[in-house]
Design an enzyme around this catalytic site. Structure first.
Site, mmCIF file in Angstrom:
data_model
loop_
_atom_site.group_PDB
_atom_site.id
_atom_site.type_symbol
_atom_site.label_atom_id
_atom_site.label_comp_id
_atom_site.label_asym_id
_atom_site.label_seq_id
_atom_site.Cartn_x
_atom_site.Cartn_y
_atom_site.Cartn_z
ATOM 1 N N ARG A 105 0.825 -1.219 0.000
ATOM 2 C CA ARG A 105 0.000 0.000 0.000
ATOM 3 C C ARG A 105 0.854 1.262 0.000
ATOM 4 N NH1 ARG A 105 -4.768 -2.356 3.940
ATOM 5 N NH2 ARG A 105 -6.253 -2.862 2.296
ATOM 6 N N ASN A 115 -6.939 1.687 -2.151
ATOM 7 C CA ASN A 115 -5.707 1.271 -1.469
ATOM 8 C C ASN A 115 -5.120 -0.038 -1.993
ATOM 9 O OD1 ASN A 115 -7.548 -0.417 -0.361
ATOM 10 N ND2 ASN A 115 -7.330 0.273 1.745
ATOM 11 N N HIS A 118 -6.559 -5.975 -1.123
ATOM 12 C CA HIS A 118 -7.370 -6.490 -0.012
ATOM 13 C C HIS A 118 -6.733 -7.761 0.522
ATOM 14 C CE1 HIS A 118 -10.772 -8.164 2.214
ATOM 15 N NE2 HIS A 118 -10.445 -9.309 1.635
HETATM 16 P P1 ATP Z 1 -9.457 -4.726 3.142
HETATM 17 O O1 ATP Z 1 -10.631 -5.331 3.889
HETATM 18 O O2 ATP Z 1 -9.850 -4.178 1.778
HETATM 19 O O3 ATP Z 1 -8.299 -5.672 3.078
HETATM 20 P P2 ATP Z 1 -8.681 -3.336 5.510
HETATM 21 O O4 ATP Z 1 -8.988 -4.636 6.193
HETATM 22 O O5 ATP Z 1 -7.323 -2.761 5.675
HETATM 23 O O6 ATP Z 1 -8.928 -3.474 3.953
HETATM 24 P P3 ATP Z 1 -11.281 -2.431 6.313
HETATM 25 O O7 ATP Z 1 -11.497 -1.690 7.573
HETATM 26 O O8 ATP Z 1 -11.683 -3.881 6.231
HETATM 27 O O9 ATP Z 1 -9.742 -2.253 5.916
HETATM 28 O O10 ATP Z 1 -12.015 -1.627 5.180
HETATM 29 C C1 ATP Z 1 -12.297 -2.225 3.915
HETATM 30 C C2 ATP Z 1 -11.985 -1.248 2.830
HETATM 31 O O11 ATP Z 1 -12.900 -0.170 2.922
HETATM 32 C C3 ATP Z 1 -10.603 -0.592 2.908
HETATM 33 O O12 ATP Z 1 -9.574 -1.361 2.342
HETATM 34 C C4 ATP Z 1 -10.837 0.661 2.126
HETATM 35 O O13 ATP Z 1 -10.808 0.383 0.713
HETATM 36 C C5 ATP Z 1 -12.245 1.036 2.538
HETATM 37 N N1 ATP Z 1 -12.239 1.935 3.682
HETATM 38 C C6 ATP Z 1 -11.976 1.625 4.982
HETATM 39 N N2 ATP Z 1 -12.061 2.699 5.784
HETATM 40 C C7 ATP Z 1 -12.411 3.727 4.975
HETATM 41 C C8 ATP Z 1 -12.668 5.104 5.179
HETATM 42 N N3 ATP Z 1 -12.588 5.659 6.391
HETATM 43 N N4 ATP Z 1 -12.987 5.850 4.100
HETATM 44 C C9 ATP Z 1 -13.081 5.305 2.868
HETATM 45 N N5 ATP Z 1 -12.867 4.014 2.604
HETATM 46 C C10 ATP Z 1 -12.520 3.233 3.629
HETATM 47 MG MG MG Z 2 -10.782 -5.691 5.904
#
Ligand code: ATP
Ligand code: MG
Length: 141
Positions: A105, A115, A118
């Site tokens: 990332r 980002n 996933h």
């Molecule tokens: P992922 O599940 O995609 O691997 P993560 O586990 O790091 O990412 P999560 O909290 O599960 O993060 O959130 C899922 C996805 O939602 C994030 O990867 C991002 O693309 C989006 N996301 C999370 N937080 C925000 C936010 N505050 N604003 C906008 N998009 C967000």
């Molecule tokens: Mg996640």
């Protein structure tokens, strides 16, 4: 004790648009993840909502599912000892502004939503996410 684990990763539409597929797969292989299966595909808005159902109700749910259905993605089933935690480490923080040097990332994410990658966050979500994209026969040894 080390245990062999499986996890699901997705190269997100922003990273595909940046021609980062090869670089990200190279980083996965260099970090000893074994690729069990991979496919490039587009998912519908409805499928994105199902995949990210745990985030339904969050303020970013609509834009996240619009984004994830905005173009091709690459889904990979990976295997490694400690795969789930190791993948999360290699991915870096959700917000690239906080991502460590050397993470995927840090290199490829544009912002907290776009980002690049996933990764499953636990054994139960990995099982659900692997079966979301791959049939049992595609993951058979
Ligand atoms: P992922 O599940 O995609 O691997 P993560 O586990 O790091 O990412 P999560 O909290 O599960 O993060 O959130 C899922 C996805 O939602 C994030 O990867 C991002 O693309 C989006 N996301 C999370 N937080 C925000 C936010 N505050 N604003 C906008 N998009 C967000
Ligand atoms: Mg996640």
């Amino acid at each position: 004790m080390k245990t062999l684990q499986r996890t699901l990763t997705i190269i997100k539409p922003d990273a595909v648009r940046k021609n980062a597929i090869g670089d990200i797969i190279e980083q996965l292989e260099k970090n000893d993840f074994r690729i069990l299966a991979l496919k490039m595909l587009e998912i519908s808005k409805h499928q994105a909502e199902q995949f990210y159902a745990v985030h339904a109700g969050r303020p970013f749910f609509r834009t996240l599912t619009d984004f994830m259905s905005s173009g091709p993605i690459v889904a990979l089933a990976l295997e490694k000892e400690n795969a789930i935690a190791d993948l999360r480490k290699l991915m870096g923080a959700t917000n690239p502004a906080s991502a460590e040097e050397g993470t995927i990332r840090k290199k490829w994410a544009t912002n907290i939503e776009h980002n690049a990658i996933h990764g499953s966050d636990a054994e139960d979500t990995a099982r659900f996410e692997l079966s979301f994209f791959f049939a049992g026969y595609e993951l058979a040894e």
